[in-house]
Design an enzyme around this catalytic site. Structure first.
Site, PDB file in Angstrom:
ATOM      1  N   LYS A 127       3.347   4.292  -1.199  1.00 57.63           N
ATOM      2  CA  LYS A 127       3.516   5.228  -2.310  1.00 57.63           C
ATOM      3  C   LYS A 127       4.851   5.931  -2.089  1.00 57.63           C
ATOM      4  O   LYS A 127       4.969   6.760  -1.179  1.00 57.63           O
ATOM      5  CB  LYS A 127       2.386   6.257  -2.363  1.00 57.63           C
ATOM      6  CG  LYS A 127       0.991   5.666  -2.611  1.00 57.63           C
ATOM      7  CD  LYS A 127       0.264   5.391  -1.344  1.00 57.63           C
ATOM      8  CE  LYS A 127      -1.143   4.843  -1.603  1.00 57.63           C
ATOM      9  NZ  LYS A 127      -1.778   4.368  -0.371  1.00 57.63           N
ATOM     10  N   LYS A 184      -4.144  10.885   5.383  1.00 64.95           N
ATOM     11  CA  LYS A 184      -3.847  10.015   6.517  1.00 64.95           C
ATOM     12  C   LYS A 184      -2.796  10.717   7.374  1.00 64.95           C
ATOM     13  O   LYS A 184      -1.588  10.565   7.149  1.00 64.95           O
ATOM     14  CB  LYS A 184      -3.337   8.662   6.021  1.00 64.95           C
ATOM     15  CG  LYS A 184      -4.192   8.035   4.904  1.00 64.95           C
ATOM     16  CD  LYS A 184      -3.343   7.165   4.003  1.00 64.95           C
ATOM     17  CE  LYS A 184      -3.958   6.917   2.656  1.00 64.95           C
ATOM     18  NZ  LYS A 184      -5.299   6.421   2.612  1.00 64.95           N
ATOM     19  N   ASP A 194      17.398  10.281  -7.369  1.00 64.76           N
ATOM     20  CA  ASP A 194      18.826  10.464  -7.108  1.00 64.76           C
ATOM     21  C   ASP A 194      19.204  10.316  -5.640  1.00 64.76           C
ATOM     22  O   ASP A 194      20.280  10.747  -5.227  1.00 64.76           O
ATOM     23  CB  ASP A 194      19.300  11.835  -7.617  1.00 64.76           C
ATOM     24  CG  ASP A 194      19.244  11.940  -9.138  1.00 64.76           C
ATOM     25  OD1 ASP A 194      19.230  10.882  -9.799  1.00 64.76           O
ATOM     26  OD2 ASP A 194      19.217  13.073  -9.653  1.00 64.76           O
ATOM     27  N   HIS A 250       0.835  -1.199   0.000  1.00 65.23           N
ATOM     28  CA  HIS A 250       0.000   0.000   0.000  1.00 65.23           C
ATOM     29  C   HIS A 250       0.869   1.248   0.000  1.00 65.23           C
ATOM     30  O   HIS A 250       0.396   2.369   0.151  1.00 65.23           O
ATOM     31  CB  HIS A 250      -0.910  -0.026   1.235  1.00 65.23           C
ATOM     32  CG  HIS A 250      -2.067   0.904   1.169  1.00 65.23           C
ATOM     33  ND1 HIS A 250      -2.273   1.899   2.107  1.00 65.23           N
ATOM     34  CD2 HIS A 250      -3.094   1.013   0.290  1.00 65.23           C
ATOM     35  CE1 HIS A 250      -3.369   2.558   1.818  1.00 65.23           C
ATOM     36  NE2 HIS A 250      -3.893   2.059   0.726  1.00 65.23           N
ATOM     37  N   HIS A 263      -9.070  11.519   1.569  1.00 64.02           N
ATOM     38  CA  HIS A 263      -8.152  10.376   1.504  1.00 64.02           C
ATOM     39  C   HIS A 263      -6.863  10.619   2.285  1.00 64.02           C
ATOM     40  O   HIS A 263      -5.943   9.812   2.241  1.00 64.02           O
ATOM     41  CB  HIS A 263      -7.827  10.069   0.035  1.00 64.02           C
ATOM     42  CG  HIS A 263      -7.327   8.686  -0.212  1.00 64.02           C
ATOM     43  ND1 HIS A 263      -6.046   8.430  -0.663  1.00 64.02           N
ATOM     44  CD2 HIS A 263      -7.925   7.475  -0.065  1.00 64.02           C
ATOM     45  CE1 HIS A 263      -5.880   7.128  -0.796  1.00 64.02           C
ATOM     46  NE2 HIS A 263      -7.004   6.516  -0.434  1.00 64.02           N
ATOM     47  N   ASP A 322      -0.262  17.364  20.084  1.00 68.16           N
ATOM     48  CA  ASP A 322       0.333  18.549  20.699  1.00 68.16           C
ATOM     49  C   ASP A 322       1.030  19.369  19.607  1.00 68.16           C
ATOM     50  O   ASP A 322       0.492  19.539  18.533  1.00 68.16           O
ATOM     51  CB  ASP A 322       1.272  18.146  21.830  1.00 68.16           C
ATOM     52  CG  ASP A 322       0.520  17.456  22.973  1.00 68.16           C
ATOM     53  OD1 ASP A 322      -0.712  17.602  23.055  1.00 68.16           O
ATOM     54  OD2 ASP A 322       1.161  16.738  23.762  1.00 68.16           O
TER      55      ASP A 322
END
Length: 471
Positions: free
Chosen positions: A217, A393, A222, A215, A391, A398
């Site tokens: 991404k 996450k 470089d 899952h 979408h 604090d």
């Protein structure tokens, strides 16, 4: 009928023994047994292919002894800096040490942290970084669609491969199942390398891996600039194409933290591809000076029994003194995280939850809403984002803990998927994420304390909740 009853009883006993021996959480174990008990014999097949599984694979941590990663000078410098400068020093170092102990990934630094919002900004930044790459380009995605943005990115990778840049593209076998040979072949002819992660195959009838997805991404150019977050390569996340494209966030970072994203990619690449080793490793980990932002890259997956992202969420929530602002598209809390969130709210912490009004799964949306009453009774304030599918996450705790990445707030991300998150210590990322959280609230509606829903909806939510351990 008597023999059918005996056969059904034998089936239940055998199925129960098989599931119990997996030593999963009691609630999950009972859920699977009850769910499959009324699917005679077919339950064996369902559990074999879709039940919770662990994966043992040869990790490529030998890279640590062959590059400058083994004992990065960042760690000791940061440890001394944090202990000297922060009133939360001991808590910060305990959190960092837990990640290091369970993953082998130490505290490091980033030279820059840039929050990217939605597809236009994110895809523009990624394409620009790829266009300027001179040595290598590494990409790993759950979803890579052969649509407009996917084709544009592929064509740019073809161009860079023809220029002599080393291009490696790793995609999930199910999430990117729309990629066909005709789309991939031009990449291969240009000299780029391509691999599927756990592509469904007849050999998986013996050892099914259909439930174990990457899952992640990740983009690395470089070894100097990296990207991770919620956005996949699909027009569904590009508001230039779709008015109702997913609303999402991504992170662009530079500095030594990119090395650890690189390590995650290389482990996944060498596991999934036919390439057995990557020559000239030093060029993939360029030496850099330390940056001003303390961060930690967190990999998790079914090849690590510690459920580290699950533990980090719990640790951050338990350490909260003033606020917990959580954004997630799929909110299906475990018993532990639900207890932690309600406990934080009961002790006076400002706990806010932002979820989509309607996700791309009605079952998950209903399961999430089944927890709302309990959360709000404890003092948690909940908003539902409307207009587009949320979408993002992220979590802000604090002013000195924050995290962004690929993991949803559910059991699948905690226990089954291969995920990656970036934890940051200090105000920089916390400020960026909290500003975005407040901006998103302008497009959200607060869930009223006394929700008025009919009996059919109440029943559907309660039923969906029963499947929470399986979602």
């Amino acid at each position: 009928m008597k023999w059918l009853g005996i056969a059904w009883l034998v089936y239940i006993i055998c199925l129960s023994i098989w599931i119990i021996l997996q030593k999963r959480a009691p609630v999950s174990t009972l859920s699977w047994i009850l769910a499959l008990a009324f699917i005679p014999y077919g339950g064996f097949i369902i559990y074999h292919f879709f039940g919770p599984q662990k994966l043992k694979r040869q990790q490529f941590r030998r890279l640590l002894s062959r590059t400058a990663l083994k004992e990065h000078s960042d760690y000791l410098q940061l440890r001394n800096h944090i202990l000297a400068a922060s009133t939360h020093s001991q808590e910060l170092m305990q959190l960092a040490n837990m990640i290091r102990t369970t993953t082998g990934f130490p505290l490091t630094t980033a030279k820059s942290l840039k929050l990217l919002v939605d597809g236009t900004e994110t895809f523009t930044a990624i394409l620009d970084a790829i266009a300027h790459a001179t040595h290598h380009i590494h990409l790993e995605y759950y979803i890579f669609d052969p649509d407009r943005i996917g084709t544009r990115l592929r064509d740019l990778l073809i161009q860079k491969a023809k220029e002599g840049v080393k291009v490696r593209l790793l995609v999930d076998g199910i999430g990117s199942s729309r990629l066909k040979n005709a789309f991939i072949q031009p990449l291969l002819r240009a000299g780029a390398r391509f691999a599927f992660f756990h592509k469904p195959h007849i050999t998986q009838l013996i050892k099914p891996l259909v439930n174990l997805r990457t899952h992640r991404k990740i983009v690395i150019c470089d070894g100097l600039v990296g990207f991770t977050g919620g956005l996949n390569i699909t027009d569904q996340e590009d508001e230039r194409v779709y008015e109702y494209a997913y609303h999402d966030t991504h992170l662009q970072l530079t500095g030594n933290a990119v090395h650890w994203l690189q390590l995650i990619f290389m482990e996944d690449w060498l596991y999934a591809s036919e390439e057995k080793e990557i020559p000239d490793l030093a060029n993939y980990f360029p030496i850099q000076s330390s940056g001003p932002y303390p961060v930690q890259v967190i990999p998790s997956g079914p090849d690590n029994e510690w459920e580290i992202i699950h533990r980090i969420y719990l640790s951050m929530i338990q350490r909260a003194r003033k606020r917990i602002w959580l954004t997630t598209p799929y909110f299906v809390p475990t018993e532990a995280t639900l207890f932690a969130l309600t406990s934080a709210a009961l002790r006076g912490v400002d706990v806010r939850l932002l979820v989509p009004r309607m996700s791309d799964s009605r079952l998950v949306t209903s399961a999430a809403r089944s927890y709302f009453d309990e959360l709000m009774q404890a003092g948690v304030r909940i908003w539902e984002y409307h207009g587009r599918m949320l979408h993002s996450k992220t979590i802000v705790v604090d002013h000195h803990y924050s995290m962004i990445g690929t993991a949803n707030f559910d059991s699948r991300s905690f226990r089954l998927n291969f995920e990656v998150c970036i934890a940051a210590y200090g105000p920089r990322l916390a400020e960026l994420l909290s500003d975005q959280f407040e901006c998103d609230l302008a497009c959200a509606e607060r869930v009223p304390f006394n929700r008025h829903i009919g009996l059919p909806q109440k029943m559907f939510e309660a039923t969906a909740r029963l499947f929470s351990p399986l979602l």
